[in-house]
Every structure is written in structure tokens, then in C-alpha cells.
Design a protein around this motif. Structure first.
Motif, PDB file in Angstrom:
ATOM      1  N   ASP A 106      -7.329   1.721  -5.559  1.00  0.00           N
ATOM      2  CA  ASP A 106      -7.887   0.443  -4.971  1.00  0.00           C
ATOM      3  C   ASP A 106      -8.790  -0.241  -6.151  1.00  0.00           C
ATOM      4  OD1 ASP A 106      -6.784   1.008  -2.446  1.00  0.00           O
ATOM      5  OD2 ASP A 106      -8.514   1.695  -1.522  1.00  0.00           O
TER       6      ASP A 106
ATOM      7  N   HIS B 274      -3.434   6.896  -4.285  1.00  0.00           N
ATOM      8  CA  HIS B 274      -3.067   7.110  -2.816  1.00  0.00           C
ATOM      9  C   HIS B 274      -1.998   5.959  -2.372  1.00  0.00           C
ATOM     10  CE1 HIS B 274      -6.185   3.974  -2.817  1.00  0.00           C
ATOM     11  NE2 HIS B 274      -5.503   3.408  -1.506  1.00  0.00           N
TER      12      HIS B 274
ATOM     13  N   ASN C  59       0.781  -1.191  -0.016  1.00  0.00           N
ATOM     14  CA  ASN C  59      -0.033   0.108   0.063  1.00  0.00           C
ATOM     15  C   ASN C  59       0.770   1.266   0.003  1.00  0.00           C
ATOM     16  OD1 ASN C  59      -2.325  -1.258  -0.134  1.00  0.00           O
ATOM     17  ND2 ASN C  59      -2.505  -1.284   2.030  1.00  0.00           N
TER      18      ASN C  59
ATOM     19  N   HIS D 209      -1.335   3.905  -5.748  1.00  0.00           N
ATOM     20  CA  HIS D 209      -2.055   3.024  -6.200  1.00  0.00           C
ATOM     21  C   HIS D 209      -3.479   3.566  -6.406  1.00  0.00           C
ATOM     22  CE1 HIS D 209      -2.262   1.913  -2.188  1.00  0.00           C
ATOM     23  NE2 HIS D 209      -3.537   1.290  -2.348  1.00  0.00           N
TER      24      HIS D 209
HETATM   25 MN    MN Z   1      -5.345   1.451  -1.108  1.00  0.00          MN
END
Ligand code: MN
Ligand code: OGA
Length: 289
Positions: free
Chosen positions: A114, A259, A108, A112
Motif C-alpha cells: 500500500d 499483499h 488489489n 502490492h
Molecule cells: Mn492493499
């Protein structure tokens, strides 16, 4: 009628919202206002929400269809709607930085969007903070809409008709091995590189760590373009770093934002957040030329 108040968080996007209690069912008018604000601001932070999983799922359903959390679904076939973000287990115990699940989450920390690796990617993610580290642990965001608007005209013309392959295994195997069942559940998918918001017609490009290649282009040329687009979107001045407070509920638009987790000392601090996602609509994809 409820009137929401918005305080901008970054010149390109983001707003802190007051005037709405997210933990009770929202009226149709309130949902419309929230949806419009997502289209406009791309990220909304609602501080001081007295959230529970039950209320969180209710809010998720009011915004659309909840997305089955892909790690559990991929590994076991079970449908759960929550992902736990951070290093605290359901039983309250804390995992250390060297733990496999803590390491897995360092994926994370790559920029990226989601679920961009899904056939139908996500509309929004809804993340609520229950425990936050005493230092660090921000989540950073940038707008690919603002980045698209900054591109020179000729570059917009080059990328408008292109497609892009998003591939979870490509991105995540860079940080940790992906479980074979999980990998098999997420074959690479093809999206338009440039998407359009159906509500306001604003366009953005759609890259990030899962963006692997441009169909028909060589690997070298694909990476050069995708890396260049990512770099243009993620300059220091483009970033809004959200400093989490307990009680923050943040809703962000996965169609046009990237994010990443900024990281924190998982050996020292507890971080517990719960996340749901709303399934997107393919209407966000502009029609083939
Ligand atoms: Mn994420
Ligand atoms: C997420 C995510 C980053 C973070 O919840 O989808 O990418 O700050 N989180 O943990």
C-alpha cells in the motif's frame, strides 16, 4: 504490565496476537510492544476486536500520522482517513461485481504494498473486518524480507545499490481507467530497491505491481528483474492467506510485505472492511551508496 502472546501464522512472518484490547487507548509500553512486534512479525492479527471507526482512527494515531486516503484526495482534494474495502456502501447497500468501484478494487488482486507509489510510502495498514463473505475473500501476504534473505549473495550485491520507480497509474490502468485528477495527484516516484528496517537492520527489496522500472535500465531489463524478484517472493509456499473473521483487526508492515486480495463472488456475498494507513518514515530507506 501487559504481556502480549504471539502465535506464528507462517514460518516466515505473521502472528496472531492475544492479550490486547485495541479498542481502548494503548499505554506507551503497549505501543512499544506493538511496534517491536511489527518489526519482528511484519503482520499482526488481533481477533475479536469490538472496533468502530472512532477507535480505529485513535489506534492509527497512536502508531503515527494517519495517511489521507489517496483516491478521495486525488479526485476531490478532500482529506479522509478511511478507505472502505469490499462491496458495501456507507448506506449499507451492496454493489455488484460489474459496478465500477467493485471493478476498480480488483486492482488489489495484484501483489502490492500500500502506498509504495507515494513519495513517503506507508508504514503500516490497519484493516478491520465488519462483514466477510461466506466463501473466499482471503487476503494473501508474502514477505520481501524473507525473499531478500533467500537471494544468492551476488544477486543481493546487484540489487542493493539500485533504485526503483513506483507508479500508481502504471499498475492500476492495467485493470481500470484512472480518474485524470487522481492520476495527476500521483506522479511516479523513485525509491531505493532495497530498504532496511531502522529498528533491527533487516533488509528487504521493495517491488509489487506499482514497481514500474529501474532508472537507467531498459524497459525489457527492468521488467525482467522486477518480475523475477516478484516471482521469487510469491511462490505458493511463501504465501500466508488470511481467512478473515468478523472482528479481526490486522496490522501489516507495508515496508516489507506484499499483499493481494484473493477475490470473492461480489454478486453473492457482502464484504465490508475499513482501512487506515500510517505514514512511513524515510529512515526506512538506506542511504545512497
Ligand atoms: Mn492493499
Ligand atoms: C487493502 C487490500 C485486499 C483485499 O486493503 O489494501 O489490498 O483482500 N485489500 O481486499
Amino acid at each position: 504490565m501487559t504481556t502480549l502472546e504471539f502465535e506464528p501464522l507462517h514460518p516466515d512472518f505473521g502472528a496472531r496476537v492475544s492479550g490486547l484490547d485495541l479498542t481502548r487507548p494503548l499505554s506507551d509500553d503497549e505501543i512499544t510492544q506493538v511496534r517491536d512486534a511489527i518489526d519482528t512479525y511484519q503482520l499482526l492479527c488481533f481477533p475479536g476486536q469490538d472496533m468502530t471507526d472512532e477507535r480505529h482512527l485513535q489506534l492509527t494515531r497512536q502508531l503515527g500520522e494517519p495517511e489521507a486516503e489517496h483516491v478521495t484526495f486525488g479526485k476531490t482534494g478532500d482529506i479522509v482517513y478511511f478507505g472502505t474495502v469490499g462491496n458495501v456502501e456507507d448506506d449499507g447497500s451492496k454493489k455488484v461485481a460489474a459496478d465500477a468501484s467493485t471493478k476498480f478494487q480488483t486492482g488489489n488482486q495484484l501483489w502490492h504494498s500500500d502506498s509504495s507509489f507515494r513519495e513517503v510510502p506507508s508504514y503500516v495498514s490497519i484493516l478491520h473486518a465488519y462483514e466477510v463473505p461466506g466463501e473466499d475473500g482471503a487476503t494473501e501476504f508474502v514477505s520481501m524480507r524473507a525473499a531478500y534473505e533467500r537471494l544468492p549473495d551476488e544477486m543481493r550485491e546487484t540489487i542493493d545499490p539500485l533504485y526503483v520507480v513506483h507508479d500508481y497509474v502504471f499498475s492500476r490502468s492495467q485493470v481500470a481507467p484512472v480518474d485524470p485528477n487522481h492520476a495527476a495527484s500521483l506522479p511516479p516516484v523513485r525509491h531505493r530497491l532495497v530498504r532496511e528496517n531502522p529498528g533491527n537492520g533487516k533488509r528487504n527489496y521493495y517491488v509489487g505491481s506499482h514497481a514500474r522500472s529501474i532508472p537507467g535500465w531498459s524497459g525489457v531489463d527492468s521488467r525482467r528483474l522486477l518480475d523475477d524478484l516478484l516471482a521469487r517472493a510469491t511462490r505458493a509456499q511463501d504465501v500466508y492467506a488470511h481467512p478473515w473473521q468478523v472482528g479481526d483487526t490486522v496490522i501489516w508492515d507495508n515496508r516489507c510485505l506484499l499483499h493481494r486480495g484473493a477475490g470473492y463472488d461480489a454478486d453473492r456475498w457482502r464484504r465490508r472492511m475499513r482501512q487506515t494507513r500510517v505514514v512511513g518514515s524515510e529512515k526506512g530507506v538506506i542511504p545512497s551508496p
